[in-house]
Design a protein around this motif. Sequence first.
Motif, PDB file in Angstrom:
ATOM      1  N   ASN A   1       8.723  47.112  51.023  1.00 36.01           N
ATOM      2  CA  ASN A   1       8.818  48.020  49.826  1.00 36.01           C
ATOM      3  C   ASN A   1      10.367  48.694  49.683  1.00 36.01           C
ATOM      4  OD1 ASN A   1       6.635  46.706  49.029  1.00 36.01           O
ATOM      5  ND2 ASN A   1       5.506  48.504  49.104  1.00 36.01           N
ATOM      6  N   ALA A   2      10.457  49.261  50.783  1.00 37.57           N
ATOM      7  CA  ALA A   2      11.791  50.169  51.059  1.00 37.57           C
ATOM      8  C   ALA A   2      12.900  49.124  51.155  1.00 37.57           C
ATOM      9  CB  ALA A   2      11.686  50.696  52.442  1.00 37.57           C
ATOM     10  N   LEU A   3      12.845  48.188  51.339  1.00 33.71           N
ATOM     11  CA  LEU A   3      14.080  47.140  51.277  1.00 33.71           C
ATOM     12  C   LEU A   3      13.994  46.765  49.861  1.00 33.71           C
ATOM     13  CD1 LEU A   3      13.509  44.077  54.026  1.00 33.71           C
ATOM     14  CD2 LEU A   3      14.962  46.033  54.128  1.00 33.71           C
ATOM     15  N   ALA A   4      13.075  46.431  49.185  1.00 31.06           N
ATOM     16  CA  ALA A   4      13.405  46.166  47.696  1.00 31.06           C
ATOM     17  C   ALA A   4      14.126  47.210  47.021  1.00 31.06           C
ATOM     18  CB  ALA A   4      12.094  45.863  47.047  1.00 31.06           C
TER      19      ALA A   4
ATOM     20  N   ARG B   1      17.808  47.909  44.989  1.00 32.48           N
ATOM     21  CA  ARG B   1      18.157  48.490  43.649  1.00 32.48           C
ATOM     22  C   ARG B   1      18.886  49.748  43.769  1.00 32.48           C
ATOM     23  NH1 ARG B   1      12.659  47.451  43.713  1.00 32.48           N
ATOM     24  NH2 ARG B   1      12.075  49.765  43.692  1.00 32.48           N
ATOM     25  N   GLY B   2      19.440  50.181  44.710  1.00 37.18           N
ATOM     26  CA  GLY B   2      20.287  51.525  45.033  1.00 37.18           C
ATOM     27  C   GLY B   2      19.548  52.555  45.216  1.00 37.18           C
ATOM     28  N   ARG B   3      18.225  52.612  45.757  1.00 43.23           N
ATOM     29  CA  ARG B   3      17.319  53.614  46.141  1.00 43.23           C
ATOM     30  C   ARG B   3      17.073  53.483  47.342  1.00 43.23           C
ATOM     31  NH1 ARG B   3      13.036  52.574  41.401  1.00 43.23           N
ATOM     32  NH2 ARG B   3      14.525  52.651  39.541  1.00 43.23           N
TER      33      ARG B   3
ATOM     34  N   ASN C   1      17.658  35.188  42.127  1.00 45.18           N
ATOM     35  CA  ASN C   1      16.442  34.943  42.306  1.00 45.18           C
ATOM     36  C   ASN C   1      15.782  35.670  43.388  1.00 45.18           C
ATOM     37  OD1 ASN C   1      13.692  33.265  41.987  1.00 45.18           O
ATOM     38  ND2 ASN C   1      14.144  32.414  43.736  1.00 45.18           N
ATOM     39  N   ALA C   2      16.924  36.223  44.578  1.00 45.64           N
ATOM     40  CA  ALA C   2      16.343  36.826  45.798  1.00 45.64           C
ATOM     41  C   ALA C   2      17.366  37.586  46.115  1.00 45.64           C
ATOM     42  CB  ALA C   2      15.833  35.697  46.848  1.00 45.64           C
ATOM     43  N   THR C   3      17.386  39.084  46.034  1.00 42.83           N
ATOM     44  CA  THR C   3      18.163  39.649  46.601  1.00 42.83           C
ATOM     45  C   THR C   3      18.464  40.046  48.168  1.00 42.83           C
ATOM     46  OG1 THR C   3      16.780  41.867  46.402  1.00 42.83           O
ATOM     47  CG2 THR C   3      18.468  41.357  44.496  1.00 42.83           C
ATOM     48  N   TYR C   4      17.573  39.753  48.856  1.00 46.74           N
ATOM     49  CA  TYR C   4      17.352  39.451  50.249  1.00 46.74           C
ATOM     50  C   TYR C   4      16.350  38.305  50.752  1.00 46.74           C
ATOM     51  CZ  TYR C   4      13.172  42.353  50.337  1.00 46.74           C
ATOM     52  OH  TYR C   4      11.751  42.779  50.216  1.00 46.74           O
TER      53      TYR C   4
ATOM     54  N   ASN D   1      15.020  40.639  60.638  1.00 48.48           N
ATOM     55  CA  ASN D   1      15.498  41.834  59.503  1.00 48.48           C
ATOM     56  C   ASN D   1      16.039  40.891  58.496  1.00 48.48           C
ATOM     57  OD1 ASN D   1      15.355  44.815  60.080  1.00 48.48           O
ATOM     58  ND2 ASN D   1      15.879  44.037  62.024  1.00 48.48           N
ATOM     59  N   PRO D   2      16.503  41.359  57.251  1.00 46.43           N
ATOM     60  CA  PRO D   2      16.855  40.511  56.214  1.00 46.43           C
ATOM     61  C   PRO D   2      18.354  40.180  56.202  1.00 46.43           C
ATOM     62  CG  PRO D   2      16.813  42.967  55.496  1.00 46.43           C
ATOM     63  CD  PRO D   2      16.353  42.956  57.048  1.00 46.43           C
ATOM     64  N   ILE D   3      18.696  39.142  55.493  1.00 51.72           N
ATOM     65  CA  ILE D   3      19.818  38.945  55.026  1.00 51.72           C
ATOM     66  C   ILE D   3      19.957  39.281  53.671  1.00 51.72           C
ATOM     67  CG2 ILE D   3      21.777  36.902  54.660  1.00 51.72           C
ATOM     68  CD1 ILE D   3      20.355  35.241  57.035  1.00 51.72           C
ATOM     69  N   PHE D   4      21.053  39.889  53.228  1.00 51.36           N
ATOM     70  CA  PHE D   4      21.142  40.359  51.686  1.00 51.36           C
ATOM     71  C   PHE D   4      22.032  39.278  51.100  1.00 51.36           C
ATOM     72  CE2 PHE D   4      20.371  44.214  54.041  1.00 51.36           C
ATOM     73  CZ  PHE D   4      19.209  44.759  53.307  1.00 51.36           C
ATOM     74  N   LEU D   5      21.503  39.023  49.863  1.00 54.29           N
ATOM     75  CA  LEU D   5      22.377  37.882  49.208  1.00 54.29           C
ATOM     76  C   LEU D   5      23.116  38.760  47.831  1.00 54.29           C
ATOM     77  CD1 LEU D   5      19.603  35.110  49.197  1.00 54.29           C
ATOM     78  CD2 LEU D   5      21.274  35.684  50.646  1.00 54.29           C
ATOM     79  N   GLY D   6      24.495  38.218  47.597  1.00 57.34           N
ATOM     80  CA  GLY D   6      25.074  38.726  46.679  1.00 57.34           C
ATOM     81  C   GLY D   6      26.100  39.625  46.869  1.00 57.34           C
ATOM     82  N   ARG D   7      26.912  39.829  45.855  1.00 57.98           N
ATOM     83  CA  ARG D   7      27.690  41.004  46.069  1.00 57.98           C
ATOM     84  C   ARG D   7      27.204  42.280  45.999  1.00 57.98           C
ATOM     85  NH1 ARG D   7      31.031  37.210  42.625  1.00 57.98           N
ATOM     86  NH2 ARG D   7      32.230  36.085  44.318  1.00 57.98           N
ATOM     87  N   ASP D   8      27.861  43.384  46.589  1.00 54.70           N
ATOM     88  CA  ASP D   8      27.490  44.750  46.346  1.00 54.70           C
ATOM     89  C   ASP D   8      27.410  45.467  44.915  1.00 54.70           C
ATOM     90  OD1 ASP D   8      26.800  45.038  48.904  1.00 54.70           O
ATOM     91  OD2 ASP D   8      28.770  45.698  49.625  1.00 54.70           O
TER      92      ASP D   8
END
Length: 516
Positions: A350-353, A357-359, A483-486, A509-516
Amino acid sequence: MCDHDRTSGPLGRRTLLVTGAATALTLNGVDFAAADDTGGPAQGGDRTGARTGEETRKITGRLPTGAPDYVYLPVEVPPGVREIAVSYTYDRPTTPPGTAGNACDIGIFDERGTDLGGRGFRGWSGGARTEFFLRADDATPGYLPGPVNPGTWHIVLGPYTVAPQGLAYEVTITLHYGTPSNPPAPAYPPQRAKGRGRSWYRGDSHLHSVYSDGKRTPARIAALARAAGLDFITTTEHNTTASHRAWEGLWGDDLLILTGEEVTTRNGHVVALGTDPGVFIDWRYRARDDAFPRFARRIRRAGGLVVPAHPHATCIGCNWKFGYEEADAVEVWNGPFTLDDEVAIAEWDNALAAHTRGRGRFLPAVGHSDAHRDPDVVGLPQTVVLADDLSREAILFGIRAGRAYLAESSALTLTFTATGPKAEHATIGGRLPVHDSAQVTVRLHVTGAPPGSTARLLTDQGQLFTTPLPASGTITWHTTPANATYVRAEVRRAATTAGVPGPMAAMTNPIFLGRD
């Protein structure tokens, strides 16, 4: 608050103090300077003229339910003391069903005082021992050898739980007089091992020995770590740094030994991972005291990481109540996989999600055995870290960056990558900087998984792909950053309950997808 019978003369009134953190009770003190009916001053001297012999005092009292977290017994130590020896007992009356019985910890501070975070700490054994000693050249495991200087020392009792009938205690203090021995220079582990250059290194950074409440010696732990295929371990005793000097001859080109501490408060435990040798982190506070940020900063100033341990464990005082604002990573898997680990992983996800979102910051996941004694398995689980070399600095950097996966043993290895349409590439803890509509190929390759294992891919939407792990050990999945930010991977053992994922065998641990 405490009925306190002394065999020595009074040294002042009992006081209830707020020490800047947890409320503490200071009892009337014990003065060895004056003789009384229970034992006169020591007699005689050695050939140097130093006083010899010993003196003993016994202190009894009773603490009620609701006693302060820490109860301090001042002891006036005169000049010429070679060794302090302390033993204690307390009663364990039968309690009603569902009610905690008596449990009382013990430790000691020297003449430099009991200030929170101060320099006076000399040892802590929690409830693992009924007696201890310390002198210049030696001390009971959990305690720090060093000079026994004159002044006001403090024995500290920690009534962890108190039965409805109260807790009756007896503390016996013996001072041994004589010429002090010479303190040895501590031998701390080196900061680097030979290693393999840039590679994935396996470690277990939550371990206990006879220096707190474990039953294994450091030598035994080092042997078990090597047998488990580990490259590094961290010594993390409860509320003491006494083990930092206990590993001489046990490190080598194949095993890096880091120093740390499991800071065991009444509102949760935190692993101070990889701190400078000999640096003590205080534990005498609760979440309501707002003291934890100060000691989290102290951990980082000492070069370590702040890692809340087993945040949803069911033991008294083990649940993490301080929040994660000061954390550098979180221990989501502790020992054999259980329901509280499942809850910790869900909270972490949940914290990853929220992070995407910048939180909040990205908080990497780690896993450790928390092994204490047989049959606890060192390296179940282990954190596998991508590091530039096998050094303290590189390992901690890799953990902080999230370049790590967790595995149940060294038999299990995985590779997890994300590739973009123009061969852009990212692996665990990294980011694939492609636009939202770009086609991303995710690959997981696993070797050594238990028979019947299932692979799962999870994103900020939850589980989006699962399959029995094929014989090749490789699965492929396609998505987009929209579809998937990570994306992160899990390998689960065969399910034991219908509709519920099986126990964890490995996770990334995750791989993050997309530009910052």
